[in-house]
Write an enzyme that holds these catalytic residues in place. Structure first.
Site, PDB file in Angstrom:
ATOM      1  N   GLU A   1       0.763  -1.180   0.001  1.00 20.20           N
ATOM      2  CA  GLU A   1      -0.225  -0.059  -0.231  1.00 20.20           C
ATOM      3  C   GLU A   1       1.355   1.339  -0.278  1.00 20.20           C
ATOM      4  O   GLU A   1       1.476   1.981   0.691  1.00 20.20           O
ATOM      5  CB  GLU A   1      -0.933  -0.124   1.130  1.00 20.20           C
ATOM      6  CG  GLU A   1      -2.392  -1.287   1.490  1.00 20.20           C
ATOM      7  CD  GLU A   1      -3.029  -0.746   0.298  1.00 20.20           C
ATOM      8  OE1 GLU A   1      -3.300   0.010  -0.245  1.00 20.20           O
ATOM      9  OE2 GLU A   1      -4.070  -2.013   0.089  1.00 20.20           O
TER      10      GLU A   1
ATOM     11  N   CYS B   1      -1.939   9.708   2.482  1.00 21.87           N
ATOM     12  CA  CYS B   1      -1.354   9.316   0.699  1.00 21.87           C
ATOM     13  C   CYS B   1      -2.283   9.054  -0.112  1.00 21.87           C
ATOM     14  O   CYS B   1      -1.960   9.577  -1.343  1.00 21.87           O
ATOM     15  CB  CYS B   1      -1.399   7.961   1.372  1.00 21.87           C
ATOM     16  SG  CYS B   1      -2.787   7.628   1.195  1.00 21.87           S
TER      17      CYS B   1
END
Ligand SMILES: NC(=O)c1ccc[n+]([C@@H]2O[C@H](COP(=O)([O-])OP(=O)(O)OC[C@H]3O[C@@H](n4cnc5c(N)ncnc54)[C@H](O)[C@@H]3O)[C@@H](O)[C@H]2O)c1
Ligand SMILES: CC1=C(/C=C/C(C)=C/C=C/C(C)=C/C=C/C=C(C)/C=C/C=C(C)/C=C/C=C(\C)C=O)C(C)(C)CCC1
Length: 537
Positions: A225, A259
């Site tokens: 991720e 993010c």
């Protein structure tokens, strides 16, 4: 009160204890106890109480690590996790069931094919600093649901949360199955030297490459991720006031250390000035006395990250049109927007992962698409505020891990939907059912009855041409398309399919009818005579 909560000073797990920790969680997995779904549900329910009872501890820890406002600590970490936990508790008994709605040729139906969901085993979860609770516990929820055991290695850059998480996990979860290992690169490396059945990593690409290379040595599957230089799109069709408000939220929550947040916004040239005006208006709405004095604004996690972001502002060739204030002693960087004119500007070359972002003007939507696919062809997140047609074009020409239309990164705020990157922004996904699947092996199982052996004759040597021909007929299908690849669908096609028993030729159809009728007669006469269906006796 969170202010009187004592959080232990950061303490790394002794490196020489790591092999034993890895062995313990492996042995726990091998004990089979996690295979029991009720055992998993008990662990998940205990995790619910751990998160609930430690809510104030985590709010205090997140405040200490990131100056994260309690509002955001609850909204984007604790409550976010509990929503995912509640779904998992509600659906797990369905998720673990064998998949039976699967496709296979009818000739194999007697083998009763099924797909069994099995845990991958003992897994390693390595997390980042920006949502240090949620981004470690969310994968843990999937791991527990799947029946895995796990070691979690939180980021040392959020030490208070790491210590609070260790305390909660030790107090509420099975200590042989779930362990938090705290530490820095040496401890991470020591963990990577152990054999895992899966590694789940959240963080930057450079470290991801280290982890993926290490995992490759033992062919260990990974979920990565990662991040990306995430684009956003604004045009003359956009409600500029709304877009300014939503993108400002997307880049000020957690001081922009998200993010999913936009790294830059492509704005149609005619509306750049208006958009900038709206950004300045909404900034004052959010922080009437400035973000620095606001209790609703977080801080950059440490000096290293502060210096990295500050360097972007110091080296840009663009014009700061909002913010630009910094204070290293306070790890404070104000929400800052820079108007740039090139994809080569330092603001565009790196993921900001902070409260700074760019506006880059474009003339046509094709220019905007070209910019996006030049800056980062596989971002983690894309947000678009155009017209319906513009949004459809952007979404079809620019890929991303996930996308939101007409808002900042809300697709990542729904804790029950699959979340993950694409290309360099990551591989694999999790959250909700995807979290369960992420740590599950889908095992195909068939059971071949004794009585099928006669029908399996074509596979045994000495090979018999007639048997093999009969077998091919039984398993062949008539194409529903012509030689130009066009689908066949006239009435004649359907009539032949039925009366030709699905085969391509008339001669074959006759043979098929003979085989079918004689087989049916043989079965029927044995059944009538009471000799049963065991042909081999
Ligand atoms: N996709 C997502 O869900 C997501 C979420 C948060 C952050 N991110 C990305 O992560 C990055 C920022 O997070 P970060 O700075 O914490 O990431 P990072 O890579 O610095 O650290 C992440 C974890 O890796 C460990 N680590 C660091 N160096 C290591 C090494 N050499 N060997 C083994 N382990 C090591 C750290 O201890 C930490 O636990 C950004 O790029 C951001 O986009 C992605
Ligand atoms: C619209 C209807 C209703 C009302 C709905 C309301 C009020 C919804 C409000 C939703 C809000 C305020 C949601 C905000 C959520 C923000 C979250 C969860 C942020 C999460 C951040 C995360 C997960 C960050 C992740 C970061 C990563 C992965 C990387 O860094 C009703 C319900 C009243 C009636 C129906 C209609």
């Amino acid at each position: 009160m969170t202010s009187d909560i004592k959080i232990p000073a950061f303490e790394a797990t002794p490196i020489d204890s790591i092999p034993q920790i890895a062995a313990t969680v492996r042995q726990s997995y091998q004990s089979q106890k996690t295979k029991d779904v009720e055992w998993r549900l008990v662990q998940l329910r205990k995790l619910y109480w751990g998160l609930t009872d430690y809510s104030e501890n985590f709010q205090a820890a997140l405040k200490k690590d990131l100056n994260k406002p309690p509002h955001d600590a609850i909204l984007s970490e604790i409550h976010h996790l509990i929503q995912e936990l509640n779904l998992t508790l509600k659906k797990l008994k369905d998720w673990v069931k064998d998949d039976k709605d699967i496709e296979y040729p009818w000739t194999f139906s007697a083998m009763k094919p099924r797909i069994k969901k099995e845990p991958l085993g003992a897994v390693l979860i390595i997390g980042p600093y920006n949502f240090p609770l949620m981004l470690n516990i969310a994968p843990l929820i999937g791991a527990i649901a799947a029946g895995c055991t796990a070691v979690i290695k939180p980021s040392e850059s959020a030490p208070a949360t790491a210590m609070a998480m260790k305390e909660m996990v030790e107090k509420y979860l099975d200590p042989e199955s779930f362990v938090v290992v705290n530490g820095r690169i040496p401890e991470s490396t020591a963990l990577l030297n152990e054999k895992w059945d899966k590694i789940f990593y959240t963080g930057g690409a450079s470290v991801a490459k280290i982890i993926a290379k290490k995992a490759a040595e033992t062919l260990t599957p990974v979920t990565l991720e990662l991040g990306g230089r995430n684009p956003s799109f604004i045009s003359k069709s956009t409600n500029l006031a709304l877009a300014a408000r939503r993108l400002m939220w997307g880049k000020t929550l957690n001081a922009g250390q998200v993010c999913l947040s936009q790294n830059y916004v492509t704005v149609q040239r005619d509306v750049v000035d208006d958009f900038v005006k709206h950004l300045n208006v909404v900034y004052k709405e959010f922080y009437p006395n400035g973000a620095k004095t606001s209790v609703d604004y977080a801080r950059i996690v440490n000096e290293q990250q502060f210096d990295r972001i500050k360097k972007m502002l110091d080296t840009t060739n663009g014009k700061i049109v909002l913010g630009g204030e910094t204070d290293r002693s306070d790890l404070y960087i104000s929400p800052t927007v820079v108007l740039v004119d090139s994809v080569d500007d330092p603001m565009m070359k790196d993921e900001s992962f902070g409260p700074v972002w760019s506006i880059i003007p474009y003339d046509t939507i094709d220019d905007a698409i070209k910019i996006m696919n030049t800056v980062d062809p596989t971002p983690l997140s894309l947000t678009t505020f155009g017209s319906k047609a513009e949004n459809e074009k952007i979404l079809s020409h620019v890929t991303s891990g996930g996308a939101t239309i007409n808002d900042a990164w809300m697709h990542g705020a729904i804790s029950t939907l699959p979340f993950g990157g694409v290309g360099e922004s990551g591989m694999g996904s999790y959250h909700g059912r995807a979290g369960f699947e992420c740590f599950t092996h889908r095992r195909t199982i068939v059971e071949v009855p004794n009585w099928m052996d006669k029908l399996l004759r074509p596979r045994y040597p000495p090979f018999s041409a007639p048997d093999f021909k009969r077998h091919l007929w039984m398993t062949s299908t008539k194409p529903n398309f012509d030689r130009d690849g066009k689908p066949l669908s006239g009435p004649g096609y359907w009539l032949w399919l039925i009366f030709g028993l699905g085969g391509p030729s008339a001669k074959g159809a006759l043979l098929r009818w003979i085989v079918l009728l004689t087989s049916a007669y043989a079965v029927f006469s044995r059944y009538r005579s009471g000799r049963g269906l065991e042909f081999w006796k």
